[in-house]
Design a protein around this motif. Structure first.
Motif, PDB file in Angstrom:
ATOM      1  N   ALA A  81       5.704  73.923  38.188  1.00  0.00           N
ATOM      2  CA  ALA A  81       4.680  74.242  37.178  1.00  0.00           C
ATOM      3  C   ALA A  81       5.091  73.681  35.815  1.00  0.00           C
ATOM      4  O   ALA A  81       4.253  73.172  35.064  1.00  0.00           O
ATOM      5  CB  ALA A  81       4.476  75.757  37.103  1.00  0.00           C
ATOM      6  N   ILE A  82       6.377  73.745  35.510  1.00  0.00           N
ATOM      7  CA  ILE A  82       6.831  73.214  34.210  1.00  0.00           C
ATOM      8  C   ILE A  82       6.695  71.691  34.195  1.00  0.00           C
ATOM      9  O   ILE A  82       6.189  71.118  33.230  1.00  0.00           O
ATOM     10  CB  ILE A  82       8.292  73.630  33.904  1.00  0.00           C
ATOM     11  CG1 ILE A  82       8.424  75.156  33.859  1.00  0.00           C
ATOM     12  CG2 ILE A  82       8.754  73.023  32.579  1.00  0.00           C
ATOM     13  CD1 ILE A  82       9.858  75.664  33.698  1.00  0.00           C
ATOM     14  N   LYS A  83       7.098  71.052  35.288  1.00  0.00           N
ATOM     15  CA  LYS A  83       6.986  69.585  35.362  1.00  0.00           C
ATOM     16  C   LYS A  83       5.539  69.159  35.136  1.00  0.00           C
ATOM     17  O   LYS A  83       5.262  68.214  34.412  1.00  0.00           O
ATOM     18  CB  LYS A  83       7.404  69.090  36.748  1.00  0.00           C
ATOM     19  CG  LYS A  83       8.900  69.050  36.985  1.00  0.00           C
ATOM     20  CD  LYS A  83       9.146  68.395  38.341  1.00  0.00           C
ATOM     21  CE  LYS A  83      10.443  68.835  38.951  1.00  0.00           C
ATOM     22  NZ  LYS A  83      10.538  68.528  40.389  1.00  0.00           N
ATOM     23  N   GLN A  84       4.639  69.912  35.797  1.00  0.00           N
ATOM     24  CA  GLN A  84       3.236  69.557  35.695  1.00  0.00           C
ATOM     25  C   GLN A  84       2.724  69.725  34.271  1.00  0.00           C
ATOM     26  O   GLN A  84       2.013  68.873  33.753  1.00  0.00           O
ATOM     27  CB  GLN A  84       2.446  70.464  36.626  1.00  0.00           C
ATOM     28  CG  GLN A  84       1.378  69.730  37.369  1.00  0.00           C
ATOM     29  CD  GLN A  84       0.758  70.638  38.404  1.00  0.00           C
ATOM     30  OE1 GLN A  84       0.449  71.806  38.101  1.00  0.00           O
ATOM     31  NE2 GLN A  84       0.605  70.147  39.605  1.00  0.00           N
ATOM     32  N   SER A  85       3.136  70.833  33.629  1.00  0.00           N
ATOM     33  CA  SER A  85       2.601  71.053  32.284  1.00  0.00           C
ATOM     34  C   SER A  85       3.150  70.027  31.301  1.00  0.00           C
ATOM     35  O   SER A  85       2.437  69.571  30.430  1.00  0.00           O
ATOM     36  CB  SER A  85       2.844  72.479  31.804  1.00  0.00           C
ATOM     37  OG  SER A  85       4.165  72.823  31.992  1.00  0.00           O
ATOM     38  N   VAL A  86       4.400  69.621  31.476  1.00  0.00           N
ATOM     39  CA  VAL A  86       4.943  68.587  30.593  1.00  0.00           C
ATOM     40  C   VAL A  86       4.159  67.293  30.798  1.00  0.00           C
ATOM     41  O   VAL A  86       3.770  66.642  29.836  1.00  0.00           O
ATOM     42  CB  VAL A  86       6.452  68.370  30.851  1.00  0.00           C
ATOM     43  CG1 VAL A  86       6.961  67.147  30.115  1.00  0.00           C
ATOM     44  CG2 VAL A  86       7.246  69.594  30.421  1.00  0.00           C
ATOM     45  N   LYS A  96       2.367  76.006  26.775  1.00  0.00           N
ATOM     46  CA  LYS A  96       1.940  76.211  28.148  1.00  0.00           C
ATOM     47  C   LYS A  96       2.608  77.475  28.655  1.00  0.00           C
ATOM     48  O   LYS A  96       3.837  77.586  28.634  1.00  0.00           O
ATOM     49  CB  LYS A  96       2.361  74.994  28.977  1.00  0.00           C
ATOM     50  CG  LYS A  96       2.009  75.108  30.421  1.00  0.00           C
ATOM     51  CD  LYS A  96       0.519  75.062  30.659  1.00  0.00           C
ATOM     52  CE  LYS A  96       0.213  75.453  32.105  1.00  0.00           C
ATOM     53  NZ  LYS A  96      -1.217  75.546  32.370  1.00  0.00           N
ATOM     54  N   SER A  97       1.813  78.462  29.072  1.00  0.00           N
ATOM     55  CA  SER A  97       2.392  79.689  29.618  1.00  0.00           C
ATOM     56  C   SER A  97       2.524  79.569  31.119  1.00  0.00           C
ATOM     57  O   SER A  97       1.615  79.093  31.794  1.00  0.00           O
ATOM     58  CB  SER A  97       1.531  80.894  29.257  1.00  0.00           C
ATOM     59  OG  SER A  97       2.161  81.576  28.200  1.00  0.00           O
ATOM     60  N   VAL A 126      11.544  80.241  42.237  1.00  0.00           N
ATOM     61  CA  VAL A 126      12.224  79.320  41.313  1.00  0.00           C
ATOM     62  C   VAL A 126      11.650  77.898  41.405  1.00  0.00           C
ATOM     63  O   VAL A 126      11.312  77.278  40.386  1.00  0.00           O
ATOM     64  CB  VAL A 126      13.749  79.307  41.572  1.00  0.00           C
ATOM     65  CG1 VAL A 126      14.439  78.222  40.766  1.00  0.00           C
ATOM     66  CG2 VAL A 126      14.354  80.665  41.209  1.00  0.00           C
ATOM     67  N   ALA A 127      11.524  77.380  42.643  1.00  0.00           N
ATOM     68  CA  ALA A 127      11.063  75.993  42.815  1.00  0.00           C
ATOM     69  C   ALA A 127       9.616  75.822  42.350  1.00  0.00           C
ATOM     70  O   ALA A 127       9.245  74.769  41.816  1.00  0.00           O
ATOM     71  CB  ALA A 127      11.205  75.572  44.273  1.00  0.00           C
TER      72      ALA A 127
END
Ligand code: AMP
Length: 192
Positions: free
Chosen positions: A177-182, A163-164, A171-172
């Motif tokens: 975005a990372i939480k969502q992609s995981v 996931k790019s 920062v937040a």
């Protein structure tokens, strides 16, 4: 449970994100850079061996970092998830990680790649003031990233695990975005 690999060039904010996510998921943040810096300041034999590579912006030899990760992923607290920051850094390390995870019956959810333009990376690193953040070392670290680490983007894309993420956002927002992609890569039955 979350098992996340954070990819991205030096200065992309992997450490900052890993810290926030580790707190959110209550899961260990494993940074090979932090482990190596601790070894250097404790003058362990690993630290003595690693120091000159780090000062030059070169990768520390694979067998050293791989055995460090092997040891860490066999500890009790990492049985319930982890966030990898700064590892893997080349194809040998990525393949070793796959082998190690198969051996201990674990799998990663996804590799999140933080995308940040070079000018911003350099400015951020110069502002950080770390011992290995001199201009020459920064330049070398970016070169090493391009030659050795950037190919891992296709390594994980080929496995449909990439996931790019725009690493130049707030920062937040990046954390979200990372939480969502995981979440998108994990089985729907697991709570986030
Ligand atoms: P970092 O804190 O991730 O920017 O790492 C700082 C330095 O530690 C790097 O420039 C490398 O010299 C070394 N290092 C960290 N992680 C690795 C790794 N996975 N493989 C080889 N060298 C590493």
């Amino acid at each position: 449970m979350v098992r996340l690999i954070l990819l991205g060039p030096p200065g992309a904010g992997k450490g900052t994100q890993a810290q926030a996510l580790a707190e959110h998921w209550q899961t260990p943040h494993i940074s090979t850079g932090d482990l190596l810096r601790a070894a250097v300041s404790n003058h362990t034999s690993l630290g003595v061996e690693a120091q000159s590579y780090m000062q030059r912006g070169e990768l520390v030899p694979d067998h050293l970092v791989i055995s460090m990760i092997r040891e860490r992923l066999n500890q009790a607290d990492t049985q319930r998830g982890w966030i990898l920051d700064g590892f893997p850094r080349n194809a040998t390390q990525a393949n070793s990680l796959d082998d190690l995870l198969a051996e201990i019956d674990q799998a990663y959810d996804c590799a999140a790649n933080l995308d940040v333009p070079d000018e911003i990376l350099i400015a951020r690193m110069l502002g950080r003031g770390r011992q290995d953040d001199t201009e020459a070392t920064i330049r070398r670290r970016l070169e090493v990233y391009r030659e050795r680490t950037a190919p891992l983007i296709s390594f994980y894309r080929d496995r449909q695990r990439l996931k790019s993420i725009d690493g130049n956002a707030e920062v937040a927002d990046i954390t979200e975005a990372i939480k969502q992609s995981v979440g998108n890569f994990r089985p729907a039955t697991e709570p986030s």
